[in-house]
Write a protein that holds these residues in place. Structure first.
Motif, PDB file in Angstrom:
ATOM      1  N   TYR A 129      34.497  43.024  36.094  1.00  0.00           N
ATOM      2  CA  TYR A 129      35.418  42.683  35.252  1.00  0.00           C
ATOM      3  C   TYR A 129      37.090  42.004  35.789  1.00  0.00           C
ATOM      4  CZ  TYR A 129      36.884  47.601  34.005  1.00  0.00           C
ATOM      5  OH  TYR A 129      37.379  48.854  33.862  1.00  0.00           O
ATOM      6  N   SER A 130      37.980  41.284  34.442  1.00  0.00           N
ATOM      7  CA  SER A 130      39.448  41.548  35.025  1.00  0.00           C
ATOM      8  C   SER A 130      40.532  41.610  34.000  1.00  0.00           C
ATOM      9  CB  SER A 130      39.090  39.978  35.756  1.00  0.00           C
ATOM     10  OG  SER A 130      38.785  40.130  37.073  1.00  0.00           O
ATOM     11  N   VAL A 131      41.333  41.561  34.216  1.00  0.00           N
ATOM     12  CA  VAL A 131      42.615  42.135  33.918  1.00  0.00           C
ATOM     13  C   VAL A 131      43.561  41.093  34.071  1.00  0.00           C
ATOM     14  CG1 VAL A 131      45.044  43.394  32.573  1.00  0.00           C
ATOM     15  CG2 VAL A 131      42.254  44.495  32.440  1.00  0.00           C
ATOM     16  N   TYR A 132      44.018  40.093  33.634  1.00  0.00           N
ATOM     17  CA  TYR A 132      45.190  39.087  33.561  1.00  0.00           C
ATOM     18  C   TYR A 132      46.938  40.049  33.364  1.00  0.00           C
ATOM     19  CZ  TYR A 132      42.147  35.281  35.983  1.00  0.00           C
ATOM     20  OH  TYR A 132      42.003  34.816  36.581  1.00  0.00           O
ATOM     21  N   LEU A 133      47.315  39.320  33.887  1.00  0.00           N
ATOM     22  CA  LEU A 133      49.180  40.081  34.108  1.00  0.00           C
ATOM     23  C   LEU A 133      49.326  38.239  33.385  1.00  0.00           C
ATOM     24  CD1 LEU A 133      49.826  42.860  35.281  1.00  0.00           C
ATOM     25  CD2 LEU A 133      49.441  42.811  33.390  1.00  0.00           C
ATOM     26  N   TYR A 134      50.417  38.260  32.298  1.00  0.00           N
ATOM     27  CA  TYR A 134      50.459  36.803  31.945  1.00  0.00           C
ATOM     28  C   TYR A 134      52.447  36.864  32.009  1.00  0.00           C
ATOM     29  CZ  TYR A 134      45.969  35.246  30.857  1.00  0.00           C
ATOM     30  OH  TYR A 134      44.728  34.977  30.829  1.00  0.00           O
TER      31      TYR A 134
END
Length: 247
Positions: A34-39
């Motif tokens: 799984y991943s987490v994105y920083l926008y």
């Protein structure tokens, strides 16, 4: 979650990043589970940053770190077992003088269990009971003599617990002789609590102690001659002997 980053020039605005929810959907094409994105708040200038996580790597890390603890626990367990066997083979000496015997047990408690641990409090209390000056009437001395004689049973139990290194494994049969709190004295339980505080705390305020002593005397827990002038060791002896008798 919002993360701020100030740019290198004081006149420029603060960059801000917003984290997405963690998701396996966000990880399409990634190398994790799984991943987490920083926008960025400036999407035209800064592309989203992806942080991927792998269950396998997390599991590998956890096993590696907890294995160190398992090894440590195993080593400590072996050393503890060796220590117990060594102590069991060392015979604890006895003395016909009860105070000398108790002082020896206090040393054994320190070396076998640890300072302030095990039966440290009980042994110190017993030493105080057997060294009390007994500055009170003869008939009271006869009463406390019976109590002191019964305490030899508890001393033998403590001695045996150290010899077999079974301290704390089960309650001693005669420990109640030092910790009696008869239910039928619940009306003066608060007074008992305060008097014990006075006995064990040298800085305890004396303003209300006399009141609690009189309350205990009125319920025949303490003899009527007891007062603030009574030696603390004598007071402790009279109180514990009375509680043990009423239990």
């Amino acid at each position: 979650m919002r993360i701020s980053r100030r740019s290198g020039h004081a006149s420029e605005s603060t960059d801000k990043f917003f984290a997405s929810w963690s998701s396996d959907i966000c990880n399409i094409g990634g190398n994790g589970d799984y991943s987490v994105y920083l926008y960025s708040n400036n999407p035209d200038l800064v592309q989203p940053i992806r942080f991927s996580m792998s269950f396998a790597k997390i599991h590998e890390y956890t096993i590696k770190r907890y294995s160190l603890l398992s090894n440590l626990i195993s080593v400590i367990g072996k050393k503890h077992g060796i220590f117990i066997e060594e102590q069991r083979r060392q015979e604890i000496g006895r003395s016909s003088n009860v105070v000398e015997h108790l002082e020896n047990l206090l040393q054994e408690n320190s070396s076998r269990i640890g300072d302030g641990e095990g039966y440290h409090y009980e042994i110190q209390t017993l030493i105080g009971l057997f060294t009390a000056p007994q500055d009170f009437p003869e008939h009271e001395r006869l009463e406390v003599a019976k109590y002191l004689k019964s305490l030899h049973l508890l001393i033998d139990e403590i001695h045996e617990a150290f010899q077999t290194m079974s301290v704390g494994e089960e309650d001693l049969a005669h420990m109640h002789l030092l910790h009696s709190r008869p239910r039928r004295l619940k009306e003066v339980s608060y007074d008992l609590h305060k008097v014990f505080e006075y006995l064990h705390n040298s800085s305890y305020p004396l303003s209300m102690v006399d009141y609690h002593l009189k309350r205990l005397s009125s319920e025949a827990v303490l003899p009527p001659f007891v007062s603030l002038g009574t030696d603390k060791l004598d007071l402790q002896l009279l109180l514990l002997a009375s509680l043990a008798k009423k239990s």
